[in-house]
Design an enzyme around this catalytic site. Structure first.
Site, PDB file in Angstrom:
ATOM      1  N   TYR A  61       0.873  -1.181   0.000  1.00  0.00           N
ATOM      2  CA  TYR A  61       0.000   0.000   0.000  1.00  0.00           C
ATOM      3  C   TYR A  61       0.901   1.219   0.000  1.00  0.00           C
ATOM      4  O   TYR A  61       1.854   1.292   0.779  1.00  0.00           O
ATOM      5  CB  TYR A  61      -0.876  -0.004   1.261  1.00  0.00           C
ATOM      6  CG  TYR A  61      -1.689   1.263   1.434  1.00  0.00           C
ATOM      7  CD1 TYR A  61      -3.020   1.314   1.028  1.00  0.00           C
ATOM      8  CD2 TYR A  61      -1.125   2.411   1.994  1.00  0.00           C
ATOM      9  CE1 TYR A  61      -3.761   2.470   1.152  1.00  0.00           C
ATOM     10  CE2 TYR A  61      -1.865   3.574   2.131  1.00  0.00           C
ATOM     11  CZ  TYR A  61      -3.180   3.598   1.708  1.00  0.00           C
ATOM     12  OH  TYR A  61      -3.914   4.754   1.850  1.00  0.00           O
ATOM     13  N   GLU A 102      -3.621   7.379  -3.972  1.00  0.00           N
ATOM     14  CA  GLU A 102      -3.456   6.124  -3.230  1.00  0.00           C
ATOM     15  C   GLU A 102      -3.322   4.946  -4.185  1.00  0.00           C
ATOM     16  O   GLU A 102      -4.135   4.785  -5.090  1.00  0.00           O
ATOM     17  CB  GLU A 102      -4.687   5.918  -2.342  1.00  0.00           C
ATOM     18  CG  GLU A 102      -4.614   4.679  -1.484  1.00  0.00           C
ATOM     19  CD  GLU A 102      -5.950   4.393  -0.814  1.00  0.00           C
ATOM     20  OE1 GLU A 102      -6.153   4.818   0.326  1.00  0.00           O
ATOM     21  OE2 GLU A 102      -6.801   3.747  -1.457  1.00  0.00           O
TER      22      GLU A 102
END
Ligand code: GDP
Ligand code: MN
Length: 357
Positions: free
Chosen positions: A97, A181
């Site tokens: 991530y 993101e």
């Protein structure tokens, strides 16, 4: 404004990030140029598609057609699916991530990273907090170093990581994003770094600086499905009024299907989208519209209602309370079109819930 995955990836690619080869499909289902096998992903502005069945591997041409038809004909997580993104299937070694976002207390950008990226990121974050690297300026060697140390990525990844960090940073700063993101950031079996999913939230206040033309126009509206089986939908401007409207429907003994705050300064396109989404709810029989015009002007709301009525099929009966700025003008527009308004919220709720329970 939240971008769709493919739009976010186009911006990232323009700033040098590596994204998988892909192809877009819409209702008319053009021929695939991308070679099989690939992964098909519904393009809706919300996460959790993987768990909800919106990310599908396809191996054959007939599988492609079946899957595409199925994905395009059913709403997912409350959104109608207009676009599918097909992408080359990646051989995943690791899912990370990685995000850049605005850190308000420090008045700067911050990198957030986690070694357990993917569909269970919420759980991973509960187990261990994401690693934060403050960014006062452009990322430099020390940023890359910190990220390599935290993730345990090997020395041969230094170049690609450095390149990616610059791409994310440039996307964030030059496109006026509040969040960029990547989840998952995929490390392939051959040690390539790919942005396999991307979420970008643009700062609507910076719209004047750009020529934004995305599928989701900025509407400032908030739509939440409360109950798929609910029979009464609602639309209000302002979160407080929207909550009060939901409460009034529940108190009348009916099942409220959704929460919808269409925001201030309502635009017709945004409202038409909202009606479209309401009409997708399977059991909805009535919609309560509760508008208190402050910044929002009642005549604009009335025009939007007319537009929605002409463009959305299967729109249930509307029960409308319209008061505030330009009220008389708004009511006149509706009356001319044969649409009645009611004097207050309670009359709307009573009328809407009759026959829906
Ligand atoms: P989300 O659930 O809405 O966040 O959708 P994602 O695009 O993140 O996809 C969910 C999951 O599907 C990812 O975490 C991956 O595990 C998997 N996935 C996505 N793209 C690929 C791919 O190209 N190959 C493989 N094998 N899996 C993929
Ligand atoms: Mn994802």
């Amino acid at each position: 404004m939240r971008l769709l995955e493919y739009e976010a990836k186009q911006l990232l690619a323009a700033h040098g990030a590596q994204i998988p080869a892909g192809q877009l499909f819409t209702q008319d289902l053009n021929e695939p140029i991308l070679s099989l096998p690939f992964v098909m992903k519904v393009q809706i502005p919300i996460g959790g598609r993987g768990k909800a069945g919106g990310v599908r591997p396809v191996y054959t041409d007939s599988e492609f057609r079946e899957t595409a038809k199925e994905l395009l004909s059913n709403p997912l997580l409350g959104y109608r699916v207009n676009t599918l993104l097909a992408e080359e299937m990646l051989e995943i070694k690791q899912e990370l991530y990685l995000a850049i976002t605005v850190d308000r207390p420090s008045r700067s950008l911050v990198i957030l990273a986690h070694t357990e990226g993917g569909i269970d990121i919420e759980e991973a974050v509960r187990q261990s907090a994401p690693h934060k690297i403050p960014l006062q300026n452009e990322p430099d060697e020390s940023t890359t170093q910190q990220l390599l140390e935290y993730t345990g990525l090997t020395e041969n990844m230094r170049g690609p990581v450095d390149h990616l960090l610059h791409a994310l940073w440039a996307t964030c700063v030059q496109e006026d994003a509040l969040l960029v993101e990547i989840n998952p950031l995929i490390v392939t079996a051959t040690d390539q770094l790919y942005c396999a999913d991307a979420k970008i939230e643009l700062d609507d206040n910076a719209a004047f600086r750009h020529n934004w033309n995305f599928e989701q126009n900025p509407t400032g509206s908030q739509f939440v499905i409360l109950n798929e089986q609910g029979t009464v939908g609602s639309m209000a401007n302002g979160a407080g009024l929207a909550m009060a409207t939901v409460d009034a429907i529940q108190q009348a003994g009916a099942q409220a299907a959704n929460f919808l705050d269409v925001g201030g300064g309502t635009n017709a396109r945004g409202m038409a989208d909202a009606f479209e989404r309401l009409s997708q709810l399977p059991r909805i029989k009535a919609i309560v519209i509760n508008i208190f015009g402050g910044i929002t002007r009642c005549d604009e709301v009335a025009e939007a209602i007319l537009m929605a009525q002409s463009s959305v099929t299967n729109l249930p009966q509307l029960y409308i309370r319209l008061t505030g700025t330009n009220e008389a003008k708004g009511k006149e527009i509706l009356e001319r079109a044969g649409i009645a308004t009611l004097p207050d919220l309670q009359s709307c709720v009573t009328a809407a819930t009759q026959g829906t329970m």
